[in-house]
Design a protein around this motif. Structure first.
Motif, PDB file in Angstrom:
ATOM      1  N   UNK A  69      43.903 -35.700   8.017  1.00  0.00           N
ATOM      2  CA  UNK A  69      43.249 -34.390   8.147  1.00  0.00           C
ATOM      3  C   UNK A  69      44.286 -33.274   8.054  1.00  0.00           C
ATOM      4  N   UNK A  70      45.365 -33.413   8.807  1.00  0.00           N
ATOM      5  CA  UNK A  70      46.403 -32.378   8.810  1.00  0.00           C
ATOM      6  C   UNK A  70      47.043 -32.223   7.438  1.00  0.00           C
ATOM      7  N   UNK A  71      47.295 -33.332   6.778  1.00  0.00           N
ATOM      8  CA  UNK A  71      47.908 -33.290   5.450  1.00  0.00           C
ATOM      9  C   UNK A  71      47.039 -32.536   4.455  1.00  0.00           C
ATOM     10  N   UNK A  72      45.740 -32.729   4.547  1.00  0.00           N
ATOM     11  CA  UNK A  72      44.864 -32.031   3.609  1.00  0.00           C
ATOM     12  C   UNK A  72      44.946 -30.520   3.812  1.00  0.00           C
ATOM     13  N   UNK A  73      45.068 -30.082   5.062  1.00  0.00           N
ATOM     14  CA  UNK A  73      45.193 -28.646   5.315  1.00  0.00           C
ATOM     15  C   UNK A  73      46.525 -28.105   4.810  1.00  0.00           C
ATOM     16  N   UNK A  74      47.565 -28.926   4.909  1.00  0.00           N
ATOM     17  CA  UNK A  74      48.875 -28.488   4.435  1.00  0.00           C
ATOM     18  C   UNK A  74      48.942 -28.451   2.912  1.00  0.00           C
ATOM     19  N   UNK A  77      45.117 -25.300   0.464  1.00  0.00           N
ATOM     20  CA  UNK A  77      44.785 -24.135   1.285  1.00  0.00           C
ATOM     21  C   UNK A  77      43.286 -24.049   1.594  1.00  0.00           C
ATOM     22  N   UNK A  78      42.981 -23.573   2.779  1.00  0.00           N
ATOM     23  CA  UNK A  78      41.590 -23.409   3.207  1.00  0.00           C
ATOM     24  C   UNK A  78      41.224 -21.937   3.238  1.00  0.00           C
ATOM     25  N   UNK A  79      40.010 -21.640   2.811  1.00  0.00           N
ATOM     26  CA  UNK A  79      39.510 -20.278   2.927  1.00  0.00           C
ATOM     27  C   UNK A  79      38.692 -20.123   4.203  1.00  0.00           C
ATOM     28  N   UNK A  80      38.491 -21.226   4.932  1.00  0.00           N
ATOM     29  CA  UNK A  80      37.691 -21.215   6.151  1.00  0.00           C
ATOM     30  C   UNK A  80      38.579 -21.186   7.395  1.00  0.00           C
ATOM     31  N   UNK A  81      39.669 -21.944   7.375  1.00  0.00           N
ATOM     32  CA  UNK A  81      40.557 -22.038   8.530  1.00  0.00           C
ATOM     33  C   UNK A  81      41.910 -21.432   8.179  1.00  0.00           C
ATOM     34  N   UNK A  82      42.310 -20.436   8.953  1.00  0.00           N
ATOM     35  CA  UNK A  82      43.584 -19.746   8.753  1.00  0.00           C
ATOM     36  C   UNK A  82      44.667 -20.467   9.554  1.00  0.00           C
ATOM     37  N   UNK A  83      45.584 -21.145   8.875  1.00  0.00           N
ATOM     38  CA  UNK A  83      46.630 -21.907   9.555  1.00  0.00           C
ATOM     39  C   UNK A  83      47.614 -21.013  10.307  1.00  0.00           C
ATOM     40  N   UNK A  84      47.570 -19.728  10.073  1.00  0.00           N
ATOM     41  CA  UNK A  84      48.438 -18.802  10.796  1.00  0.00           C
ATOM     42  C   UNK A  84      47.770 -18.228  12.037  1.00  0.00           C
ATOM     43  N   UNK A  85      46.510 -18.562  12.257  1.00  0.00           N
ATOM     44  CA  UNK A  85      45.753 -18.071  13.407  1.00  0.00           C
ATOM     45  C   UNK A  85      45.761 -19.143  14.495  1.00  0.00           C
ATOM     46  N   UNK A  86      46.675 -18.989  15.462  1.00  0.00           N
ATOM     47  CA  UNK A  86      46.830 -20.000  16.516  1.00  0.00           C
ATOM     48  C   UNK A  86      45.547 -20.228  17.295  1.00  0.00           C
ATOM     49  N   UNK A  87      44.830 -19.177  17.583  1.00  0.00           N
ATOM     50  CA  UNK A  87      43.587 -19.316  18.350  1.00  0.00           C
ATOM     51  C   UNK A  87      42.564 -20.156  17.574  1.00  0.00           C
ATOM     52  N   UNK A  88      42.455 -19.890  16.303  1.00  0.00           N
ATOM     53  CA  UNK A  88      41.523 -20.652  15.475  1.00  0.00           C
ATOM     54  C   UNK A  88      41.957 -22.118  15.369  1.00  0.00           C
TER      55      UNK A  88
END
Length: 103
Positions: A69-74, A77-88
């Protein structure tokens, strides 16, 4: 994901050469994924020994799923989940990754 993205070598590759990472992981016979999975499984086993994670948990299977799962996000890129948004990221991790820690 933060550790990988913050790593000067790997994180730098993600930014400067994003098209190289995914193919390199697919053409190495799964060795990169296996190495990361083994690391994560080791961390889960350590948490099992300290009692923070159930001893009944299949650490290898959970590590495999978390890494994939993590590898796919890396890699994609996602337009739904912002990897720079710690809260999200915390919200997503608690909703989808933490339940994997239940046996």
């Amino acid at each position: 994901m933060r550790a990988i993205r913050g790593n000067p070598l790997i994180g730098g590759l993600l930014v400067s050469e994003p098209d190289l990472l995914a193919p390199s992981m697919m053409t190495d016979g799964g060795q990169t994924l296996a190495t990361v999975r083994e690391f994560v499984a080791g961390q889960l086993r350590r948490e099992q020994r300290t009692g923070n994670v159930s001893a009944a948990l299949d650490a290898d299977l959970v590590a495999e799923m978390m890494v994939r799962v993590s590898t796919s996000f890396l890699a994609i890129p996602s337009v739904v989940i912002d990897l720079d948004d710690d809260e999200q990221l915390v919200t997503v991790a608690r909703r989808f990754l933490v339940p994997m820690l239940e046996p």
